[in-house]
Design an enzyme around this catalytic site. Structure first.
Site, PDB file in Angstrom:
ATOM      1  N   ASP A   1      -2.449   2.184  -4.646  1.00 35.90           N
ATOM      2  CA  ASP A   1      -3.546   2.486  -3.932  1.00 35.90           C
ATOM      3  C   ASP A   1      -4.705   1.359  -4.386  1.00 35.90           C
ATOM      4  O   ASP A   1      -4.680   0.509  -5.395  1.00 35.90           O
ATOM      5  CB  ASP A   1      -4.269   3.802  -4.280  1.00 35.90           C
TER       6      ASP A   1
ATOM      7  N   HIS B   1       0.875  -1.170   0.132  1.00 36.95           N
ATOM      8  CA  HIS B   1       0.002   0.055  -0.106  1.00 36.95           C
ATOM      9  C   HIS B   1       0.749   1.326   0.190  1.00 36.95           C
ATOM     10  O   HIS B   1       0.346   2.533  -0.064  1.00 36.95           O
ATOM     11  CB  HIS B   1      -0.819   0.044   1.350  1.00 36.95           C
TER      12      HIS B   1
END
Length: 546
Positions: free
Chosen positions: A523, A519
């Protein structure tokens, strides 16, 4: 003062090149940047310019020879000096040509080639065998098994021991022919790179290597058999090296399936075609098919002893080198990357039907089985092209967008897990991907992978669905940003909606795919877009499988 001219590095993964043509001869005057010779690699054909102005001296590598990157192929003498006599070129060539040169069948035309092999075979002082450097960052290796014992005769390049490192388990070949006279490192010991582990005494076994290397060339006559029925058409794309090999072996290239970009025939394609040639003569196919079937049969009992090493209840068993490394890497990855996982359900019915229809003809045509992995890999490559952030990696406080798509394929072994990497997959077609997957998986199981074949990955596929699971949540292989977990393929009821909006229930082949992503770089929206394109590519498959 002479300037050495070397075989250039023509790509990150290129380790050798074939010198296909000299554009100058000894004694010729050359200008700086003037083309000197032509080379051919798996990726490119190119003219190589002179690094200096002067007179071409001795040619050390003849046309058709394959040499490693960095090998000196000639020298440019200063103008006014006497160029070196070209006569000694043949011995120099023999010293610099790699073993791979013998597989091209190109050196067979050079009569002096076998002669320089003889000095290497002469008995003499022992040859020390060091712990090899198995990767740029590797400093040590564990000698896990000796394949020979003291007193055994060994051929040059014959495997003599197995090692395990952070990157790979591999069989290490003998650097010389002779007799194994001394073992300095015992099984289980970990030693630094360069440590002497054994000594090979001088012997007369090496001369056998020369006739063996030269033997395939006269086999040109049988090679013509498989192409006798080749369909006529346009000459397929290929390099001068490929065309030279085809010409020497009377092979019609229209009958060779190319695995490169746009169907380009690579060196591996033509050599693979020639290796399969002996199976073609008339009524021979049936026995040849039977031979591979019987070959694995004796292998099964060899695998059987493995359960004998199963630990007894309550026994404390130390981690193997590979298990220890895997444990360390998994902990590091979870500590480094904030893992997120997203699961997509894909209707694989179209792919299943296509495979069932084509698998027999595909194997007969191309010599490899048609599995689901190349379909999945091609879909991933397509999605990675559209979403390069998924193929990227964190590098300090920046994101490195990798220029190539290097796919790691996780292979489960009896003794652990290894992830060989298929480099530059964006340049391969469906057949090329199919062959590459089979190749790396087979060599991983047989400990034949080179160090650079288990590093440099930019994205990984792991197929745990073969064990029956619906889906998993795999851990990312650092420093990559994502990994795709492949779930089980099963029949399930599914609601289908037609163009008029009417719903119906049908039985479909469903497979779940999990994208594990970092992450920090990716995204949720990027992951979703990637998986949507991946899903659509599979569900609406239109690509020619070759």
């Amino acid at each position: 003062m002479a300037t050495d001219v070397v075989m250039p590095q023509m790509g990150e993964s290129i380790t050798e090149g074939t010198l296909t043509k000299w554009l100058k001869k000894p004694g010729d005057t050359v200008a700086r940047d003037e083309p000197l010779f032509e080379i051919s690699t798996d990726k490119v054909d190119a003219e190589i310019p002179s690094p200096a102005a002067g007179i071409l001296g001795a040619i050390k590598v003849e046309e058709g020879a394959t040499v490693t990157v960095g090998t000196v192929v000639c020298a440019i003498e200063e103008a006014g000096s006497s160029p070196a006599a070209p006569a000694p070129a043949a011995p120099a060539k023999a010293e610099s040509v790699t073993p791979a040169a013998t597989t091209t069948a190109a050196n067979d035309a050079a009569a002096p080639a076998p002669a320089p092999e003889a000095p290497a075979a002469a008995a003499g002082p022992g040859t020390e065998v060091p712990m090899p450097q198995m990767g740029e960052s590797i400093t040590e290796g564990t000698l896990t098994k000796w394949l020979k014992k003291v007193g055994d005769k060994v051929e040059r390049d014959e495997p003599i021991f197995e090692i395990s490192t952070d990157k790979v388990d591999a069989e290490i070949p003998s650097p010389a022919a002779g007799t194994l006279t001394e073992i300095k490192v015992q099984e289980g010991q970990t030693v630094t790179v360069g440590s002497i582990v054994a000594v090979i005494g001088g012997g007369a076994a090496a001369p056998v290597a020369a006739p063996k290397a030269a033997a395939p060339a006269p086999a040109a006559a049988p090679a013509a058999a498989p192409v006798a029925s080749a369909s006529a058409g346009e000459t397929p794309r290929s390099s001068p090296l490929v065309r030279k090999i085809a010409s020497e072996n009377n092979v019609d290239l229209s009958g060779v399936a190319g695995s490169g970009a746009s169907g380009r025939i690579t060196k591996q394609d033509i050599l693979g075609h020639l290796e399969g040639a002996p199976s073609a003569p008339s009524a021979a196919p049936a026995p040849v098919v039977a031979a591979p079937a019987t070959t694995p049969t004796p292998a099964a009992p060899k695998a059987a002893p493995a359960p004998a090493y199963s630990p007894a209840p309550g026994e404390l068993v130390p981690l193997s080198k590979m298990r220890s490394i895997i444990a360390k890497r998994m902990v590091e990855s979870k500590a480094t990357s904030p893992h997120v996982h997203t699961v997509f359900k894909v209707d694989m019915t179209r792919i299943v039907k296509l495979r069932e229809k084509e698998k027999n003809k595909y194997e007969q045509r191309n010599g490899v089985k048609l599995t689901y992995m190349p379909f999945i890999t091609r879909a991933a490559i397509n999605a990675l092209r559209k979403h390069p952030i998924v193929n990227a990696a964190m590098q300090g406080d920046a994101i490195l967008y990798n220029k190539n798509i290097n796919i790691g394929i996780a292979v489960a072994l009896d003794w652990g897990l290894i992830v060989p990497v298929i480099k530059q997959t964006e340049e391969k077609n469906f057949l090329g991907i199919t062959r590459a997957i089979v190749d790396v998986a087979d060599r991983a199981r047989n400990k034949k992978l080179a160090p650079d074949e288990v590093s440099g990955g930019t994205f990984t596929l792991t197929n745990s669905g073969i064990f029956g699971e619906q889906f998993g949540t795999p851990i990312i292989a650092q420093p990559q940003s994502a990994i795709l977990g492949i779930g089980g393929l099963n029949k399930e009821p599914m609601v289908l909606t037609d163009k008029d909006g009417n719903d119906s229930i049908a039985i479909r082949w469903i497979q779940r795919f999990t994208l594990g992503f970092d992450h920090r770089t990716i995204d949720g929206a990027d992951a979703g877009k990637f998986m949507t394109d991946f899903k659509q590519y599979l569900e609406n498959w239109t690509e020619d499988i070759g």
